[in-house]
Design a protein around this motif. Structure first.
Motif, mmCIF file in Angstrom:
data_model
loop_
_atom_site.group_PDB
_atom_site.id
_atom_site.type_symbol
_atom_site.label_atom_id
_atom_site.label_comp_id
_atom_site.label_asym_id
_atom_site.label_seq_id
_atom_site.Cartn_x
_atom_site.Cartn_y
_atom_site.Cartn_z
ATOM 1 N N ARG A 182 103.925 68.562 38.454
ATOM 2 C CA ARG A 182 104.317 67.397 39.152
ATOM 3 C C ARG A 182 104.631 66.199 38.195
ATOM 4 O O ARG A 182 105.817 65.370 38.409
ATOM 5 N N ARG A 183 104.065 66.095 37.177
ATOM 6 C CA ARG A 183 104.152 64.926 36.249
ATOM 7 C C ARG A 183 105.327 65.023 35.513
ATOM 8 O O ARG A 183 105.982 63.915 34.867
ATOM 9 N N LEU A 184 106.095 66.147 35.292
ATOM 10 C CA LEU A 184 107.355 66.292 34.354
ATOM 11 C C LEU A 184 108.396 66.351 35.430
ATOM 12 O O LEU A 184 109.681 66.528 34.681
ATOM 13 N N ARG A 185 108.541 66.377 36.571
ATOM 14 C CA ARG A 185 109.571 66.322 37.449
ATOM 15 C C ARG A 185 110.542 65.122 37.211
ATOM 16 O O ARG A 185 109.945 63.868 37.220
ATOM 17 N N LEU A 186 111.852 65.319 37.356
ATOM 18 C CA LEU A 186 112.790 64.164 37.244
ATOM 19 C C LEU A 186 113.584 64.397 38.379
ATOM 20 O O LEU A 186 114.293 65.652 38.325
ATOM 21 N N PRO A 187 114.106 63.726 39.154
ATOM 22 C CA PRO A 187 113.635 62.185 39.352
ATOM 23 C C PRO A 187 111.891 62.307 39.967
ATOM 24 O O PRO A 187 111.733 63.306 40.345
ATOM 25 N N LYS A 188 111.229 61.164 39.460
ATOM 26 C CA LYS A 188 109.913 61.163 39.623
ATOM 27 C C LYS A 188 109.720 61.375 41.001
ATOM 28 O O LYS A 188 110.459 60.663 41.829
ATOM 29 N N PRO A 189 108.608 61.874 41.433
ATOM 30 C CA PRO A 189 108.300 61.849 42.961
ATOM 31 C C PRO A 189 107.920 60.753 43.525
ATOM 32 O O PRO A 189 107.432 59.761 43.111
ATOM 33 N N GLN A 190 108.504 60.412 44.762
ATOM 34 C CA GLN A 190 108.619 59.278 45.587
ATOM 35 C C GLN A 190 107.446 59.271 46.453
ATOM 36 O O GLN A 190 107.409 58.349 47.295
ATOM 37 N N VAL A 191 106.828 60.512 46.906
ATOM 38 C CA VAL A 191 105.851 60.749 47.963
ATOM 39 C C VAL A 191 104.728 61.235 47.400
ATOM 40 O O VAL A 191 104.916 61.892 46.306
ATOM 41 N N LYS A 192 103.586 60.867 48.031
ATOM 42 C CA LYS A 192 102.236 61.600 47.528
ATOM 43 C C LYS A 192 102.125 63.061 48.157
ATOM 44 O O LYS A 192 102.575 63.132 49.259
ATOM 45 N N ARG A 193 101.253 63.797 47.581
ATOM 46 C CA ARG A 193 100.826 64.987 48.166
ATOM 47 C C ARG A 193 100.116 64.685 49.798
ATOM 48 O O ARG A 193 99.484 63.898 49.775
ATOM 49 N N GLY A 194 100.697 65.595 50.530
ATOM 50 C CA GLY A 194 100.124 65.611 52.007
ATOM 51 C C GLY A 194 101.099 64.397 52.810
ATOM 52 O O GLY A 194 100.869 64.549 54.138
ATOM 53 N N GLU A 195 101.766 63.732 52.140
ATOM 54 C CA GLU A 195 102.612 62.650 52.959
ATOM 55 C C GLU A 195 103.793 63.231 53.510
ATOM 56 O O GLU A 195 104.410 64.277 52.873
ATOM 57 N N ARG A 196 104.121 63.155 54.609
ATOM 58 C CA ARG A 196 105.206 63.809 55.586
ATOM 59 C C ARG A 196 106.483 63.167 54.792
ATOM 60 O O ARG A 196 106.749 61.869 54.734
ATOM 61 N N PRO A 197 107.721 64.217 54.295
ATOM 62 C CA PRO A 197 109.089 63.491 53.966
ATOM 63 C C PRO A 197 109.921 62.829 54.924
ATOM 64 O O PRO A 197 109.561 63.226 56.087
#
Length: 199
Positions: free
Chosen positions: A184-199
């Motif tokens: 997760r911390r190496l993903r690009l583009p950086k994650p914009q949602v938290k875990r468990g949050e509905r996209p």
């Protein structure tokens, strides 16, 4: 007096030929239509032609600077998630939803690297029981990743069909699966949602 008729006709054609600009092809026997330039003028023209190399250098320098600023913008966009400057493979609402779908849940594949390191360490220990456990763990991890990827792709396809009915969804599932393999911390583009949050 003894000249042939063909040569006379060519000479007359050359004299009658209209004066054209230098961009059009000229009859080989026609007059130039302009005086021969003076030496100083010819030299100044040659100098101006020689100076075009510096302008080419400047143009190349400007292009490099523009490319550098574009790359910097793209790097910042990958960190912030700004849609305007993202690379083509990350642009669009479909790709954004695929990213958010992956980032909002725990994926077994993202823990593959840490688990692989642990399994490798276990397999290097010269104890038969630990080596057997390492082999079994390899099998379990691979099966879990395949199952998790299958379930994720099925759910993502369903949600993409519901939300983006008329849009091009080609490659979105493969894009999401490739993202799920990264930590997760190496993903690009950086994650914009938290875990468990509905996209």
């Amino acid at each position: 007096m003894f000249r042939s008729r063909a040569k006379d006709e060519k000479a007359q054609a050359a004299e009658k030929a209209p004066e054209t600009d230098s961009s059009q092809p000229r009859h080989p026997e026609a007059r130039k239509g302009r005086p021969t330039p003076k030496r100083s003028q010819a030299q100044s023209q040659r100098r101006s032609v020689a100076n075009t190399s510096t302008t080419r250098k400047e143009a190349a320098k400007r292009q490099r600077a523009e490319r550098r600023t574009a790359m910097e913008r793209q790097r910042q966009a990958l960190a912030s998630g700004d849609e305007r400057y993202l690379p083509a493979r990350d642009k669009g609402p479909v790709r954004r939803f695929a990213r958010d779908f992956v980032d909002s849940r725990f994926n077994i594949a993202e823990f593959f690297l840490p688990m692989a390191v642990v399994i490798l360490v276990l397999s290097m220990v010269r104890v038969a029981s630990l080596q057997n456990i390492a082999l079994l763990l390899w099998l379990v991890v691979i099966v879990l990743i395949v199952l998790d990827s299958f379930v994720s792709s099925f759910r993502l396809k369903k949600q993409l069909a519901e939300r983006f009915a008329g849009e091009n969804k080609r490659g979105a599932v493969a894009y999401a699966l490739m993202r799920s393999l990264q930590m997760r911390r190496l993903r690009l583009p950086k994650p914009q949602v938290k875990r468990g949050e509905r996209p």
